[in-house]
Design a protein around this motif. Structure first.
Motif, PDB file in Angstrom:
ATOM      1  N   GLY A  14      30.151  52.548  55.107  1.00 48.68           N
ATOM      2  CA  GLY A  14      29.909  51.376  55.928  1.00 48.68           C
ATOM      3  C   GLY A  14      31.181  50.923  56.613  1.00 48.68           C
ATOM      4  N   VAL A  15      31.053  50.500  57.872  1.00 52.04           N
ATOM      5  CA  VAL A  15      32.218  50.089  58.650  1.00 52.04           C
ATOM      6  C   VAL A  15      31.874  48.860  59.479  1.00 52.04           C
ATOM      7  N   ALA A  16      32.930  48.207  59.963  1.00 45.62           N
ATOM      8  CA  ALA A  16      32.791  47.154  60.965  1.00 45.62           C
ATOM      9  C   ALA A  16      33.285  47.721  62.282  1.00 45.62           C
ATOM     10  N   VAL A  17      32.428  47.721  63.279  1.00 47.05           N
ATOM     11  CA  VAL A  17      32.773  48.250  64.593  1.00 47.05           C
ATOM     12  C   VAL A  17      33.142  47.085  65.494  1.00 47.05           C
ATOM     13  N   ARG A  18      34.317  47.155  66.082  1.00 45.91           N
ATOM     14  CA  ARG A  18      34.784  46.067  66.946  1.00 45.91           C
ATOM     15  C   ARG A  18      35.201  46.623  68.294  1.00 45.91           C
ATOM     16  N   GLY A  19      34.680  46.019  69.344  1.00 43.50           N
ATOM     17  CA  GLY A  19      35.047  46.399  70.694  1.00 43.50           C
ATOM     18  C   GLY A  19      36.112  45.481  71.258  1.00 43.50           C
ATOM     19  N   ILE A  20      37.116  46.072  71.921  1.00 40.35           N
ATOM     20  CA  ILE A  20      38.217  45.290  72.483  1.00 40.35           C
ATOM     21  C   ILE A  20      38.786  46.069  73.660  1.00 40.35           C
ATOM     22  N   ASN A  21      39.226  45.389  74.707  1.00 44.64           N
ATOM     23  CA  ASN A  21      39.754  46.104  75.869  1.00 44.64           C
ATOM     24  C   ASN A  21      41.256  46.329  75.755  1.00 44.64           C
ATOM     25  N   GLY A  33      47.418  60.024  68.395  1.00 42.13           N
ATOM     26  CA  GLY A  33      46.808  59.565  69.632  1.00 42.13           C
ATOM     27  C   GLY A  33      47.484  58.304  70.140  1.00 42.13           C
ATOM     28  N   GLY A  34      46.845  57.630  71.097  1.00 41.54           N
ATOM     29  CA  GLY A  34      47.404  56.409  71.655  1.00 41.54           C
ATOM     30  C   GLY A  34      46.355  55.620  72.414  1.00 41.54           C
ATOM     31  N   PHE A  35      46.727  54.404  72.815  1.00 40.68           N
ATOM     32  CA  PHE A  35      45.781  53.504  73.486  1.00 40.68           C
ATOM     33  C   PHE A  35      45.897  53.542  75.014  1.00 40.68           C
ATOM     34  N   ASN A  36      46.577  54.544  75.556  1.00 36.96           N
ATOM     35  CA  ASN A  36      46.669  54.676  77.009  1.00 36.96           C
ATOM     36  C   ASN A  36      45.284  55.001  77.581  1.00 36.96           C
ATOM     37  N   ASN A  37      44.950  54.341  78.687  1.00 37.70           N
ATOM     38  CA  ASN A  37      43.640  54.533  79.333  1.00 37.70           C
ATOM     39  C   ASN A  37      42.486  54.271  78.354  1.00 37.70           C
ATOM     40  N   TRP A  38      42.683  53.263  77.514  1.00 35.86           N
ATOM     41  CA  TRP A  38      41.693  52.951  76.485  1.00 35.86           C
ATOM     42  C   TRP A  38      40.355  52.533  77.085  1.00 35.86           C
ATOM     43  N   ASP A  39      40.388  51.715  78.133  1.00 35.63           N
ATOM     44  CA  ASP A  39      39.136  51.215  78.710  1.00 35.63           C
ATOM     45  C   ASP A  39      38.293  52.332  79.312  1.00 35.63           C
ATOM     46  N   GLU A  40      38.954  53.379  79.834  1.00 34.11           N
ATOM     47  CA  GLU A  40      38.213  54.469  80.464  1.00 34.11           C
ATOM     48  C   GLU A  40      37.747  55.518  79.457  1.00 34.11           C
ATOM     49  N   SER A  41      38.295  55.468  78.250  1.00 34.84           N
ATOM     50  CA  SER A  41      37.919  56.477  77.256  1.00 34.84           C
ATOM     51  C   SER A  41      36.543  56.180  76.683  1.00 34.84           C
ATOM     52  N   LYS A  42      35.960  57.173  76.116  1.00 32.04           N
ATOM     53  CA  LYS A  42      34.652  57.031  75.473  1.00 32.04           C
ATOM     54  C   LYS A  42      34.759  57.295  73.977  1.00 32.04           C
ATOM     55  N   GLY A  43      35.973  57.158  73.472  1.00 34.89           N
ATOM     56  CA  GLY A  43      36.194  57.444  72.060  1.00 34.89           C
ATOM     57  C   GLY A  43      36.447  56.199  71.250  1.00 34.89           C
ATOM     58  N   VAL A  44      36.838  56.400  69.975  1.00 35.98           N
ATOM     59  CA  VAL A  44      37.056  55.293  69.046  1.00 35.98           C
ATOM     60  C   VAL A  44      38.414  55.437  68.378  1.00 35.98           C
ATOM     61  N   ALA A  45      38.872  54.350  67.784  1.00 33.79           N
ATOM     62  CA  ALA A  45      40.087  54.333  66.968  1.00 33.79           C
ATOM     63  C   ALA A  45      39.698  53.967  65.549  1.00 33.79           C
ATOM     64  N   LEU A  50      35.724  47.722  74.791  1.00 29.64           N
ATOM     65  CA  LEU A  50      34.845  46.566  74.749  1.00 29.64           C
ATOM     66  C   LEU A  50      33.478  46.857  75.383  1.00 29.64           C
ATOM     67  N   GLN A  51      33.474  47.435  76.567  1.00 28.14           N
ATOM     68  CA  GLN A  51      32.193  47.663  77.240  1.00 28.14           C
ATOM     69  C   GLN A  51      31.353  48.698  76.486  1.00 28.14           C
ATOM     70  N   LEU A  52      31.995  49.640  75.852  1.00 27.41           N
ATOM     71  CA  LEU A  52      31.271  50.632  75.047  1.00 27.41           C
ATOM     72  C   LEU A  52      30.598  49.951  73.862  1.00 27.41           C
ATOM     73  N   ALA A  53      31.303  49.008  73.222  1.00 29.48           N
ATOM     74  CA  ALA A  53      30.726  48.275  72.100  1.00 29.48           C
ATOM     75  C   ALA A  53      29.613  47.347  72.567  1.00 29.48           C
ATOM     76  N   GLN A  54      29.778  46.725  73.723  1.00 28.40           N
ATOM     77  CA  GLN A  54      28.734  45.855  74.256  1.00 28.40           C
ATOM     78  C   GLN A  54      27.451  46.642  74.528  1.00 28.40           C
ATOM     79  N   SER A  55      27.596  47.837  75.041  1.00 24.89           N
ATOM     80  CA  SER A  55      26.421  48.667  75.291  1.00 24.89           C
ATOM     81  C   SER A  55      25.792  49.132  73.984  1.00 24.89           C
ATOM     82  N   TYR A  56      26.638  49.493  73.003  1.00 26.02           N
ATOM     83  CA  TYR A  56      26.116  50.006  71.738  1.00 26.02           C
ATOM     84  C   TYR A  56      25.335  48.935  70.983  1.00 26.02           C
ATOM     85  N   PHE A  57      25.879  47.719  70.943  1.00 26.57           N
ATOM     86  CA  PHE A  57      25.214  46.637  70.213  1.00 26.57           C
ATOM     87  C   PHE A  57      24.254  45.838  71.104  1.00 26.57           C
TER      88      PHE A  57
END
Length: 451
Positions: free
Chosen positions: A122-129, A146-158, A218-225
């Motif tokens: 079980g995890v807590a999923v949090r979206g942030i830009n 890895g790194g947070f460069n181009n985070w908003d355009e990525s489709k992955g998770v941290a 953030l937008q990926l999390a908004q779409s998922y939830f």
């Protein structure tokens, strides 16, 4: 005229120092008394060192936990009264304009099940830009892979390092996120299952975050939830049921919402003064949950434990100080003839009392000084010593699963160290008073007759 009979212009004369020092030196016939004095000195040193080390570790533990908790979670967490928080983009600059507010971060959060290579948890999923990640230096600098460069355009998770180990994944692997709140069908609600690549593995040094949180754009999390709604654009007619996806995209506008806002202050302790200005600046009804209320039970328990540990460990010093009384009483009994001779030579009762007070206090001072040096050395190398002992005996001391932190922190407070040292010295001096008073009461005639 001897030094003993000269007028005393100073609190302690050279004669008194000389006699006190002579009594501190070991002689063959006084070996037992010297052993007790050495054990007393050692006991005081151990007590002082233990108090300094334990208090430093507990201070470090509290400070580290506070830094980690407040480094990711705001001093205030703001939630809307209604179900959707769609005007968050206009509320954020209003709150950030309040004096004393450092940053405001929007987030979308939900509970889910994460699956890796044959493992799930079980995890807590949090979206942030990405812009808001830079407002949290602790998180922005925590990436180890890895790194947070181009985070908003990525489709992955941290994900955290411990979570990555539990799931058996690393950067480039895929993680499946499952939530029961999926698509509604005629047969009920189907779970929503999405697979995302792991772009970042971070390590914050706090087990709760490193093993429980999954971050995504953030937008990926908004779409998922499903934190959005589609609204028909102004001036357009509703589309027929057989409309194509292209027609829907052209006719409807997607309005996103968030779970809440994290509000960071310049001064974490100013939450009581900042609550009302933030409420007024937001311009909308909001529920503000501050960090002290969220963690009240935890930090209260830490404070109680800290006080209890200080009281318990102070008993070590107290027991050692009682040994000063016993060693001085035996020394006075052994030196009753010497005391009588000194008195007949002109030494006053006050002089005799000062001699034995100096003897007892010297033992306490030496023990306190050695304990101070040992305590400062041990507390400044607490993590290195813990790692060495754990490696030597093959047992993990202070396991992070229990103590939340992956390292043993230490933060020495000069005021606490001064208090411990003063406490030990005052007790040592107080313990010397009774034996010194007994020595001053000896009748030289009786002492010489029966000595």
């Amino acid at each position: 005229m001897s030094d003993a009979t000269q007028p005393q212009n100073r609190p302690f004369s050279r004669f008194e120092f000389m006699v006190a020092w002579r009594y501190l030196r070991a002689r063959r016939q006084e070996a037992f008394i010297s052993v007790i004095a050495a054990l007393t000195l050692t006991g005081i040193a151990i007590g002082v060192a233990t108090l300094i080390v334990v208090m430093s570790v507990m201070n470090g533990f509290r400070a580290e936990l506070l830094d980690k908790i407040l480094g990711l979670n705001g001093h205030f967490t703001a939630f809307p009264l209604e179900e959707q928080f769609e005007d968050f983009e206009s509320v954020i600059p209003k709150i950030e304009s309040v004096d004393g507010v450092e940053a405001v971060i929007a987030f979308a959060e939900g509970q889910a099940l994460a699956s890796g290579i044959g493992r799930s948890t079980g995890v807590a999923v949090r979206g942030i830009n990405e812009r808001d990640i830079q407002k949290m230096p602790l998180f922005a600098e925590s990436a180890v892979l890895g790194g947070f460069n181009n985070w908003d355009e990525s489709k992955g998770v941290a994900i955290g390092m411990r979570l990555a180990q539990n799931l058996g994944v690393s950067v480039g692997d895929s993680v499946t996120i499952i939530t029961p709140e999926g698509t509604v069908t005629p047969f009920g609600t189907a779970p929503q299952i999405r697979t995302y690549p792991v772009d970042v593995v971070f390590e914050l040094g706090m087990v709760e975050f490193d093993s429980y949180f999954v971050y995504m754009p953030l937008q990926l999390a908004q779409s998922y939830f499903k934190l959005f709604r589609d609204e028909l654009k102004e001036g357009l007619e509703p589309l027929p049921l057989d409309a194509t996806d292209e027609q829907i995209d052209e006719s409807y506008e997607r309005i996103y919402s968030v779970t809440g806002l994290e509000i960071f202050l310049d001064d974490p302790d100013s939450i009581h003064n900042m609550r009302e200005p933030i409420q007024e600046a937001a311009g909308r009804p909001m529920i503000l949950s501050d960090w002290q209320r969220r963690n009240e039970t935890f930090f209260s328990a830490l404070q109680v434990e800290r006080v209890v540990m200080f009281v318990i460990l102070s008993m070590i010093i107290l027991v050692a100080v009682f040994n000063i009384i016993s060693s001085l009483v035996m020394l006075v009994k052994e030196k009753n003839t010497d005391i009588a001779i000194l008195r007949t030579m002109g030494a006053t009762r006050a002089s005799i009392m000062r001699i034995f007070c100096m003897t007892g206090t010297a033992i306490g001072f030496a023990g306190t000084f050695l304990g101070l040096i040992a305590g400062l050395i041990l507390s400044s190398n607490a993590e290195a010593i813990r790692a060495w002992v754990s490696e030597t005996i093959g047992i993990t001391l202070f396991p992070p699963e229990v103590f939340f932190l992956s390292t043993l922190p230490s933060k020495t407070d000069p005021f606490e160290v001064a208090f411990v040292v003063s406490f030990a010295l005052i007790l040592s001096f107080a313990a010397s008073l009774y034996p010194a008073w007994r020595a001053a009461q000896y009748d030289p005639v009786e002492a010489l007759r029966y000595g």
